[in-house]
Design an enzyme around this catalytic site. Structure first.
Site, PDB file in Angstrom:
ATOM      1  N   CYS A  11      54.169  67.667  49.452  1.00 52.71           N
ATOM      2  CA  CYS A  11      53.706  68.239  50.719  1.00 52.71           C
ATOM      3  C   CYS A  11      52.657  69.294  50.400  1.00 52.71           C
ATOM      4  O   CYS A  11      52.961  70.311  49.771  1.00 52.71           O
ATOM      5  CB  CYS A  11      54.864  68.841  51.511  1.00 52.71           C
ATOM      6  N   HIS A  14      50.107  62.490  34.871  1.00 55.94           N
ATOM      7  CA  HIS A  14      49.260  62.130  36.025  1.00 55.94           C
ATOM      8  C   HIS A  14      50.076  61.918  37.295  1.00 55.94           C
ATOM      9  O   HIS A  14      49.591  61.301  38.243  1.00 55.94           O
ATOM     10  CB  HIS A  14      48.433  60.868  35.699  1.00 55.94           C
ATOM     11  N   LEU A  67      46.309  47.490  21.684  1.00 53.67           N
ATOM     12  CA  LEU A  67      45.787  46.128  21.661  1.00 53.67           C
ATOM     13  C   LEU A  67      44.538  46.029  20.782  1.00 53.67           C
ATOM     14  O   LEU A  67      44.344  45.059  20.064  1.00 53.67           O
ATOM     15  CB  LEU A  67      45.475  45.700  23.103  1.00 53.67           C
TER      16      LEU A  67
HETATM   17 ZN   LIG Z   1      56.368  70.664  53.501  1.00 54.40          ZN
END
Ligand SMILES: [Zn+2]
Length: 235
Positions: A117, A109, A203
């Site tokens: 960018c 993720h 858990l």
């Molecule tokens: Zn760039």
């Protein structure tokens, strides 16, 4: 135990939660306070990029106050000492696995400590804030920089590589993950179909608990070091 040459480990929010990091999906987690559609979707970013930057800048700053815990450290030790391969696939976007020493690590993720960018596609290590005026270190344009995290509606990273690891796994461990977020929730089935022994360390029983050969339910900082110790003793 000795035939567990390839160990594949899926980790989720339960691990960083025990380092004190706020979880996203718990009932008092981050998504209870923020609308994920505003701060964690491509549409939200187009509509109000500054809001999204502020949200992730806050998350990134919060990482400076947390440290890996005993569960992270135990998994790093397993990777270091196991004679076969150990791969950690994490759904977490924090850097706690690598801080503990894990090297064979897939951030499916994305990572809070990276920027992407959108204009040139370059990725950058990033620990400071991001904003609309932040220039890309590669193409120098402003306005294209975004957190290198996978938003809702985007495809998780490295899925082909993950699939290869799953089908080659001898032992699959699912740690600190609720089993209700796909595609990660489906990994246990793939590993099991391909003959892996499957173990849940969580858990509480996850939504896919029936797919595991073994399960231990307790805090990760307690059961992960104990399970690793048990594995290392058997090798
Ligand atoms: Zn760039």
């Amino acid at each position: 135990m000795t035939d567990f040459l390839n160990i594949v480990i899926l980790t989720g929010a339960g691990l960083p939660a025990e380092s004190g990091l706020a979880t996203f999906r718990d009932k008092d987690g981050i998504w209870a306070k923020y609308d994920y559609r505003e701060v964690a979707t491509p549409e939200g970013f187009r509509a109000n990029p500054q809001l999204v930057h502020d949200f992730y800048n806050q998350r990134r700053r919060g990482l400076k106050e947390v440290a890996p815990n005993a569960a992270h450290t135990a998994l790093a030790r397993l990777e270091r000492e196991h004679k076969g391969s150990v791969t950690v696939i994490t759904q977490s976007i924090d850097p706690l696995h690598e801080a503990a020493g894990s090297r064979n690590l897939i951030h499916m993720h994305g990572e809070l400590f990276k920027a992407l960018c959108a204009l040139c596609g370059a990725r950058h290590a990033w620990t400071g804030d991001l904003g609309l005026e932040t220039p890309c270190p590669v193409c120098a344009h402003k306005g294209g920089m975004r957190p290198d995290v996978v938003w809702f509606g985007e495809v998780p990273y490295a899925m082909e590589r993950i699939h290869e690891h799953l089908i080659g796994a001898d032992l699959f461990l699912s740690i600190g993950t609720s089993g209700n977020v796909y595609p990660a929730a489906g990994f246990v089935a793939v590993a099991r179909e391909n003959s892996a022994h499957t173990v849940e360390l969580n858990l509480e029983p996850s939504d896919g608990a029936g797919l595991f050969h073994e399960a231990v339910h307790d805090p990760a900082t307690k059961i992960v070091p104990a399970y690793v110790e048990h594995l290392m003793a058997a090798f």
